[in-house]
Design an enzyme around this catalytic site. Structure first.
Site, short mmCIF file in Angstrom:
data_model
loop_
_atom_site.label_atom_id
_atom_site.label_comp_id
_atom_site.label_asym_id
_atom_site.label_seq_id
_atom_site.Cartn_x
_atom_site.Cartn_y
_atom_site.Cartn_z
N ASP A 1 0.84 -1.20 0.00
CA ASP A 1 0.00 0.00 0.00
C ASP A 1 0.88 1.25 0.00
O ASP A 1 2.01 1.21 -0.48
CB ASP A 1 -0.94 -0.05 1.21
CG ASP A 1 -2.31 0.55 0.90
OD1 ASP A 1 -2.36 1.73 0.49
OD2 ASP A 1 -3.33 -0.14 1.07
N HIS B 1 -4.19 6.20 2.71
CA HIS B 1 -4.81 4.94 2.27
C HIS B 1 -4.22 3.73 3.00
O HIS B 1 -4.96 2.85 3.47
CB HIS B 1 -4.60 4.84 0.76
CG HIS B 1 -5.37 3.77 0.06
ND1 HIS B 1 -4.90 2.48 -0.04
CD2 HIS B 1 -6.55 3.79 -0.60
CE1 HIS B 1 -5.77 1.75 -0.74
NE2 HIS B 1 -6.78 2.53 -1.09
N SER C 1 -11.22 -0.89 -1.76
CA SER C 1 -10.00 -0.81 -0.94
C SER C 1 -10.30 -1.01 0.54
O SER C 1 -9.48 -1.53 1.28
CB SER C 1 -9.32 0.55 -1.09
OG SER C 1 -8.54 0.61 -2.24
#
Length: 629
Positions: A33, A87, A412
């Site tokens: 990520d 994220h 996600s």
């Protein structure tokens, strides 16, 4: 790393599957990520044991490993593992964040305890993306490193457009991981609600779609005639609700780009062409003196409301259906008619029904890259998920832009929910193959919502298996599935040979001992997958499946068939009798669509094996667009 979704999934502190698996303690989850905020309270290690002796990874300086974050490596240009996007911290916390009490975002979801789905698991973070995106070479290097280091499961909340499997770096890297016993969990993509929009479609990947949870950040629009519409918003202003405001809606489409009327002190109704209202519209309303905004969902998105904390103006987002009614009220009578409205902010409402609903953005099958294989495989919470956030990454404008939790949406967000559950299953069954774990999660999933009806899509129609996969994940049942559909390298190799040929197998497997002359080619329909996809045609079409007994040694299962209109489904034998653990039994499912109408293109049913202790369900999809030999 949420204050709601673990409970929504039936994960309860101190009992059930969390208790039985020690919260995933000893399992190692690898994340590819945008890095991690290592100092976030979700990643503290008090009371955690050191990593297992088999762990070979380390933390790249200046990151200091602890018993929670046991590995951190960067493959991007700046060579740091810091998360400057947010994220990575959000996804990592969602899968494995520790219990954080009193977590909230912007005062919403307050007083809740945040936790990942495997809060006891160890974490290893491989930074392969930054704000500019991800290089394929970094991604593959990260996957290689994670497998070498000794992770049990890999989580990838990233992907691109659908690509042939031999040209797809994630599919190639995942094949190598799965052949070493590491299951790879990937996001299905955010290109819904159109069909055939998936990414990460390889049969050896666990592909995740996104749905809602039973929580709403309620911001109701009350009109001057007393009608109320339940919108949502992350910008809540209780004082705003005590007054009534003139309502402004220009006749015709109003994207709030500019105003040729005085809107000072008014609540403005705006159309939107994007899932999240554009910042430019908010700015335009604010600069023109508007008091608040009601955004109407784009028609495609139906009942899915995607929230972001970008805005300081009081606002509500409403569904397309409710938006049409609000517009109708605003356009009644003459332009001088006194139309009024206010927004009533109710903070956080839980127990919302129906839930889950498929999120509009969640990508759909049928798969382009893996025709004949049902994708996505599973659905999990991915809409408006409250989870860990690096405080140095601004969430909104203004002085209060520093937050340690944030609400964002996407497949996600759904992916790490499932990754954590994979870690729990792996902890309970360390000797299970990636395919067995995947099968356990798929066959124990639920196809019904919290009202007991079939899960619906964003338009409140019955959702297809191409939207939900096998169903919505149920962690408590996944650790004890009764039967599993197992697959190994040679099965996947046979599928690749039939689909793409020898050169593709060499590319994907990277293994000279696997060639198409040595493995038997397998059509998609005959792959021992936990879901069955067949052509919709009048002639009988037979597929074989083999199940392995992982429940009690002496187990008897009876086939229960859910047959849709227009199909005939036969299972032989209709009973399976097991006398020992790991015993395998093969059966044949024959599907014919002799009763289907000429216009019918899709029929969906299910095969469920039922014993005293277990229910093992496989979707059956008959699709006229499938041409299998």
């Amino acid at each position: 790393m949420t204050t709601r979704s673990p409970g929504f999934l039936g994960l309860v502190h101190g009992s059930g599957v969390w208790n039985a698996t020690g919260y995933g303690e000893g399992a190692i989850i690898g994340f590819l990520d945008t890095g991690i905020d290592e100092k976030h309270p979700s990643f503290r290690d008090d009371g955690m044991p050191p990593p297992p002796a088999r762990w070979k990874g380390a933390c790249q300086p200046p990151v200091r490993c602890n018993n929670k974050l046991i590995g951190a490596a960067s493959f991007v240009v700046d060579n740091t593992t810091d998360d400057d996007v947010g994220h990575g911290t959000h996804t990592t916390g969602t899968a494995a964040g520790r219990f954080v009490e009193g977590a909230s975002a912007f005062g919403l979801g307050a007083g809740g305890t945040a936790a990942g789905t495997a809060p006891g698991a160890h974490l290893a973070v491989y930074k392969v993306c930054d704000a500019q995106g991800c290089f394929e070479s970094d991604l593959l290097a990260g996957m290689d490193a994670a497998v070498k280091d000794g992770v049990d499961v890999l989580s990838l909340s990233l992907g691109g457009i659908s690509t042939p499997l031999d040209k797809d770096p994630i599919a190639i890297g995942a094949f190598a991981a799965v052949s070493k016993g590491v299951l790879v969990v990937c996001a299905g993509g955010n290109s819904g609600p159109q069909p055939s929009t998936l990414s990460n479609e390889a049969p050896w990947i666990l592909t995740v779609g996104a749905g809602s949870v039973d929580r709403s950040y309620r911001a109701a629009v009350r009109l001057g005639d007393g009608e109320m519409f339940q919108g949502e918003s992350l910008t809540q202003d209780k004082q705003f609700s005590s007054k009534v405001y003139p309502l402004y809606y220009s006749q015709g489409m109003n994207y709030c780009d500019f105003f040729d009327a005085n809107i000072t002190g008014m609540v403005v109704v705006c159309d939107t062409e994007t899932p999240v209202p554009p910042m430019s519209s908010i700015d335009a309303v604010r600069e023109a003196g508007g008091a608040g905004v009601v955004f109407i969902n784009e028609p495609d998105f139906g009942y899915t409301i995607v929230l972001e904390k970008l805005y300081s103006l009081p606002m509500s987002q409403v569904t397309a259906v409710d938006g049409n009614k609000i517009m109708g009220y605003a356009m009644k009578g003459s332009a001088t008619t006194n139309h009024t409205a206010t927004i009533v902010f109710n903070s956080t409402v839980v127990g919302v029904k129906p839930a889950p609903i498929v999120a509009a953005f969640s990508s759909r099958g049928p798969s382009v890259a893996s025709p004949g294989v049902l994708k996505p495989d599973i659905m999990a919470p991915g809409l408006n998920i409250l989870a860990a956030w690096p405080s140095q990454v601004p969430v909104a404008e203004g002085p209060e832009s520093s937050h340690s939790f944030n609400v964002i949406s996407g497949t996600s967000m759904a992916t790490p929910h499932v990754t954590g559950i994979v870690a729990l299953v792996k902890k309970a069954h360390p000797d299970w193959s990636p395919a067995a774990i995947k099968s356990a999660i798929m066959t124990t999933s639920s196809a019904v919502d919290n009202e007991g009806h079939h899960i619906m899509d964003e338009e409140h129609r019955k959702a297809s298996f191409y939207s939900i996969g096998a169903g919505h994940v149920v962690p408590a049942k996944a650790v004890d599935p009764g039967l599993v559909y197992d697959l190994g390298d040679r099965d996947y190799a046979g599928y690749i040979c039939r689909l793409l040929g020898d050169a593709a197998l060499k590319t994907i497997a990277g293994n000279t001992s696997l060639t198409c002359t040595e493995v038997e080619p397998i059509s998609a329909a005959q792959l021992n997958y936990p879901a069955i996809v067949v052509p919709l045609r009048a002639e009988p079409f037979a597929v074989n499946r083999t199940v392995t007994n992982v429940g009690p040694a002496k187990s008897n299962y009876t086939a229960k068939i859910d047959t849709p209109k227009g199909l005939a489904i036969k299972v032989e034998p209709a009973e399976l009798k097991f006398t020992k653990v790991k015993e395998r039994k093969t059966f044949t499912v024959t599907v014919s669509a002799a009763g289907a109408s000429a216009e019918q293109t899709l029929a969906e049913g299910a095969l469920t094996w039922v014993s005293h202790h277990h229910v093992v369900r496989s979707p059956i999809v008959a699709d006229s667009s499938i041409t299998l030999i």
